[in-house]
Write a protein that holds these residues in place. Structure first.
Motif, PDB file in Angstrom:
ATOM      1  N   ASN A  77       0.868  -1.219   0.062  1.00  0.00           N
ATOM      2  CA  ASN A  77       0.190  -0.005   0.117  1.00  0.00           C
ATOM      3  C   ASN A  77       0.780   1.279  -0.205  1.00  0.00           C
ATOM      4  O   ASN A  77       0.908   2.407  -0.701  1.00  0.00           O
ATOM      5  CB  ASN A  77      -1.027   0.065   1.267  1.00  0.00           C
ATOM      6  N   ALA A  78       1.802   1.335   0.964  1.00  0.00           N
ATOM      7  CA  ALA A  78       2.698   2.396   1.059  1.00  0.00           C
ATOM      8  C   ALA A  78       3.560   2.566  -0.468  1.00  0.00           C
ATOM      9  O   ALA A  78       3.665   3.740  -1.001  1.00  0.00           O
ATOM     10  CB  ALA A  78       3.435   2.507   2.162  1.00  0.00           C
ATOM     11  N   LEU A  79       4.198   1.439  -0.713  1.00  0.00           N
ATOM     12  CA  LEU A  79       5.089   1.589  -1.804  1.00  0.00           C
ATOM     13  C   LEU A  79       4.177   1.891  -2.916  1.00  0.00           C
ATOM     14  O   LEU A  79       4.737   2.642  -4.095  1.00  0.00           O
ATOM     15  CB  LEU A  79       5.550   0.264  -2.304  1.00  0.00           C
ATOM     16  N   SER A  80       2.881   1.567  -3.166  1.00  0.00           N
ATOM     17  CA  SER A  80       2.009   1.781  -4.589  1.00  0.00           C
ATOM     18  C   SER A  80       2.001   3.295  -4.739  1.00  0.00           C
ATOM     19  O   SER A  80       1.932   3.680  -5.717  1.00  0.00           O
ATOM     20  CB  SER A  80       0.634   1.209  -4.328  1.00  0.00           C
ATOM     21  N   LYS A  81       1.956   4.008  -3.622  1.00  0.00           N
ATOM     22  CA  LYS A  81       1.609   5.439  -3.332  1.00  0.00           C
ATOM     23  C   LYS A  81       2.888   6.086  -4.093  1.00  0.00           C
ATOM     24  O   LYS A  81       2.733   7.174  -4.931  1.00  0.00           O
ATOM     25  CB  LYS A  81       1.584   6.239  -2.136  1.00  0.00           C
ATOM     26  N   LYS A  82       4.054   5.608  -3.735  1.00  0.00           N
ATOM     27  CA  LYS A  82       5.397   6.315  -4.510  1.00  0.00           C
ATOM     28  C   LYS A  82       5.196   6.003  -5.821  1.00  0.00           C
ATOM     29  O   LYS A  82       5.439   6.669  -6.764  1.00  0.00           O
ATOM     30  CB  LYS A  82       6.537   5.400  -3.965  1.00  0.00           C
ATOM     31  N   ILE A  83       4.945   4.773  -6.344  1.00  0.00           N
ATOM     32  CA  ILE A  83       4.877   4.371  -7.677  1.00  0.00           C
ATOM     33  C   ILE A  83       3.868   5.225  -8.491  1.00  0.00           C
ATOM     34  O   ILE A  83       4.108   5.577  -9.600  1.00  0.00           O
ATOM     35  CB  ILE A  83       4.536   2.791  -7.814  1.00  0.00           C
ATOM     36  N   HIS A  84       2.795   5.289  -7.914  1.00  0.00           N
ATOM     37  CA  HIS A  84       1.641   6.117  -8.411  1.00  0.00           C
ATOM     38  C   HIS A  84       2.052   7.576  -8.762  1.00  0.00           C
ATOM     39  O   HIS A  84       1.981   7.938  -9.789  1.00  0.00           O
ATOM     40  CB  HIS A  84       0.608   6.188  -7.304  1.00  0.00           C
ATOM     41  N   THR A  85       2.905   8.093  -7.825  1.00  0.00           N
ATOM     42  CA  THR A  85       3.489   9.614  -8.142  1.00  0.00           C
ATOM     43  C   THR A  85       4.482   9.641  -9.288  1.00  0.00           C
ATOM     44  O   THR A  85       4.353  10.435 -10.265  1.00  0.00           O
ATOM     45  CB  THR A  85       4.210   9.985  -6.985  1.00  0.00           C
ATOM     46  N   PHE A  86       4.978   8.276  -9.445  1.00  0.00           N
ATOM     47  CA  PHE A  86       6.040   8.268 -10.571  1.00  0.00           C
ATOM     48  C   PHE A  86       5.368   8.215 -11.650  1.00  0.00           C
ATOM     49  O   PHE A  86       5.633   8.773 -12.788  1.00  0.00           O
ATOM     50  CB  PHE A  86       6.942   7.198 -10.197  1.00  0.00           C
ATOM     51  N   PHE A  87       4.092   7.506 -11.929  1.00  0.00           N
ATOM     52  CA  PHE A  87       3.354   7.098 -13.005  1.00  0.00           C
ATOM     53  C   PHE A  87       2.761   8.146 -13.600  1.00  0.00           C
ATOM     54  O   PHE A  87       2.763   8.807 -14.690  1.00  0.00           O
ATOM     55  CB  PHE A  87       2.542   6.013 -12.816  1.00  0.00           C
ATOM     56  N   ARG A  88       2.136   9.178 -12.424  1.00  0.00           N
ATOM     57  CA  ARG A  88       1.564  10.379 -12.673  1.00  0.00           C
ATOM     58  C   ARG A  88       2.215  11.371 -13.565  1.00  0.00           C
ATOM     59  O   ARG A  88       1.825  11.935 -14.444  1.00  0.00           O
ATOM     60  CB  ARG A  88       0.824  10.947 -11.541  1.00  0.00           C
ATOM     61  N   LEU A  89       3.422  11.580 -12.929  1.00  0.00           N
ATOM     62  CA  LEU A  89       4.416  12.413 -13.668  1.00  0.00           C
ATOM     63  C   LEU A  89       4.937  11.838 -15.219  1.00  0.00           C
ATOM     64  O   LEU A  89       4.878  12.689 -16.016  1.00  0.00           O
ATOM     65  CB  LEU A  89       5.835  12.396 -12.841  1.00  0.00           C
ATOM     66  N   LEU A  90       4.849  10.619 -15.348  1.00  0.00           N
ATOM     67  CA  LEU A  90       5.332  10.133 -16.640  1.00  0.00           C
ATOM     68  C   LEU A  90       4.307  10.286 -17.437  1.00  0.00           C
ATOM     69  O   LEU A  90       4.269  10.660 -18.805  1.00  0.00           O
ATOM     70  CB  LEU A  90       5.521   8.371 -16.552  1.00  0.00           C
ATOM     71  N   PHE A  91       2.947   9.908 -16.863  1.00  0.00           N
ATOM     72  CA  PHE A  91       1.544  10.204 -17.856  1.00  0.00           C
ATOM     73  C   PHE A  91       1.618  11.590 -18.264  1.00  0.00           C
ATOM     74  O   PHE A  91       1.448  11.898 -19.529  1.00  0.00           O
ATOM     75  CB  PHE A  91       0.661   9.664 -16.959  1.00  0.00           C
ATOM     76  N   ASP A  92       1.662  12.640 -17.192  1.00  0.00           N
ATOM     77  CA  ASP A  92       1.601  13.881 -17.664  1.00  0.00           C
ATOM     78  C   ASP A  92       2.725  14.303 -18.590  1.00  0.00           C
ATOM     79  O   ASP A  92       2.490  15.245 -19.485  1.00  0.00           O
ATOM     80  CB  ASP A  92       1.715  14.797 -16.412  1.00  0.00           C
ATOM     81  N   GLN A  93       3.774  13.818 -18.599  1.00  0.00           N
ATOM     82  CA  GLN A  93       5.008  14.196 -19.631  1.00  0.00           C
ATOM     83  C   GLN A  93       4.687  13.523 -20.908  1.00  0.00           C
ATOM     84  O   GLN A  93       4.583  14.219 -21.931  1.00  0.00           O
ATOM     85  CB  GLN A  93       6.296  13.415 -19.092  1.00  0.00           C
ATOM     86  N   LEU A  94       3.863  12.370 -20.796  1.00  0.00           N
ATOM     87  CA  LEU A  94       3.543  11.613 -22.377  1.00  0.00           C
ATOM     88  C   LEU A  94       2.501  12.539 -22.962  1.00  0.00           C
ATOM     89  O   LEU A  94       2.664  12.743 -23.992  1.00  0.00           O
ATOM     90  CB  LEU A  94       3.267  10.189 -21.874  1.00  0.00           C
ATOM     91  N   ALA A  95       1.518  12.813 -22.139  1.00  0.00           N
ATOM     92  CA  ALA A  95       0.357  13.614 -22.498  1.00  0.00           C
ATOM     93  C   ALA A  95       0.705  14.951 -23.201  1.00  0.00           C
ATOM     94  O   ALA A  95       0.190  15.278 -24.304  1.00  0.00           O
ATOM     95  CB  ALA A  95      -0.665  13.846 -21.518  1.00  0.00           C
TER      96      ALA A  95
END
Ligand SMILES: Nc1ncnc2c1ncn2[C@@H]1O[C@H](COP(=O)(O)OP(=O)(O)O)[C@@H](O)[C@H]1O
Ligand SMILES: [Mg+2]
Length: 196
Positions: A175-193
């Motif tokens: 649960n705690a680790l997924s929050k960190k990964i989520h932040t990383f993916f959001r940044l990546l997604f925003d960059q791709l978008a």
């Protein structure tokens, strides 16, 4: 593949389309899980699913041969990133898909496709995926659009996918680790978008 509310809604849209003997068209950003979700639904229903990578070099006779195989074997076809195909070819493809769907709706056992009579296995279905931003959606001819039920997949539930994937790999603090990964993916997604 992690089942999330987004993939569930996509399943509902696609199975609704299948019920009415229509195809399903999944539209969304790159990497949102469009292709995988259709493949996963095919697996869940024990359907042989074939992903067909569309390109601008694609000719209508190649699609015709592919669809002939799909209709006579009862498999599922995913026309991946259909917007890459030239509009003239797409118009012909729409006619071909319409012929298959009409035969399915009439519960025919055989039908004429591409100048020859072929058997029809009623379980066959045709789907497409389209990446928005990449090519304008209005490129798809209206006669093709009306054969598919549209489903849109915008932002995947990264935190849920990450958490369940981590649990399945044996992490107890997923649960705690997924929050960190989520932040990383959001940044990546925003960059791709922002690049499209
Ligand atoms: N719900 C999910 N659970 C697990 N992995 C996923 C999920 N959705 C997408 N993915 C992963 O994201 C990647 C991109 O998915 P894909 O279906 O190829 O995206 P698209 O076709 O929208 O570009 C794949 O590696 C896939 O395994
Ligand atoms: Mg894809």
């Amino acid at each position: 593949m992690v089942i999330t509310p987004l993939t569930n809604r996509c399943y509902l849209g696609l199975t609704g389309a299948l019920h009415r003997k229509l195809g399903g068209g999944v539209i969304g950003a790159t990497g949102s899980g469009k292709t995988e979700t259709i493949k996963e639904l095919g697996n869940a229903l024990a359907m042989h699913t074939v992903v067909f990578n569309c390109s601008d070099k694609l000719k209508s006779f190649a699609v015709e041969r592919f669809l002939k195989g799909v209709a006579s074997s009862g498999a599922w076809a995913i026309l991946d990133d259909i917007a890459r195909v030239q509009v003239e070819v797409l118009s012909v493809v729409a006619q071909q898909i319409s012929t298959i769907q009409r035969a399915q709706q009439q519960q025919a056992e055989n039908f004429v496709f591409g100048g020859m009579e072929i058997p029809l296995v009623s379980s066959c279905a045709i789907f497409f995926t389209m990446n928005f931003g990449h090519t304008p959606c209005n490129k798809i001819p209206a006669n093709l659009k009306k054969l598919f039920r549209p489903v849109s997949m915008v932002i995947p539930e990264y935190d849920m996918v990450a958490e369940i994937s981590l649990y399945s790999l044996g992490f107890s603090n997923a649960n705690a680790l997924s929050k960190k990964i989520h932040t990383f993916f959001r940044l990546l997604f925003d960059q791709l978008a922002s690049q499209v």
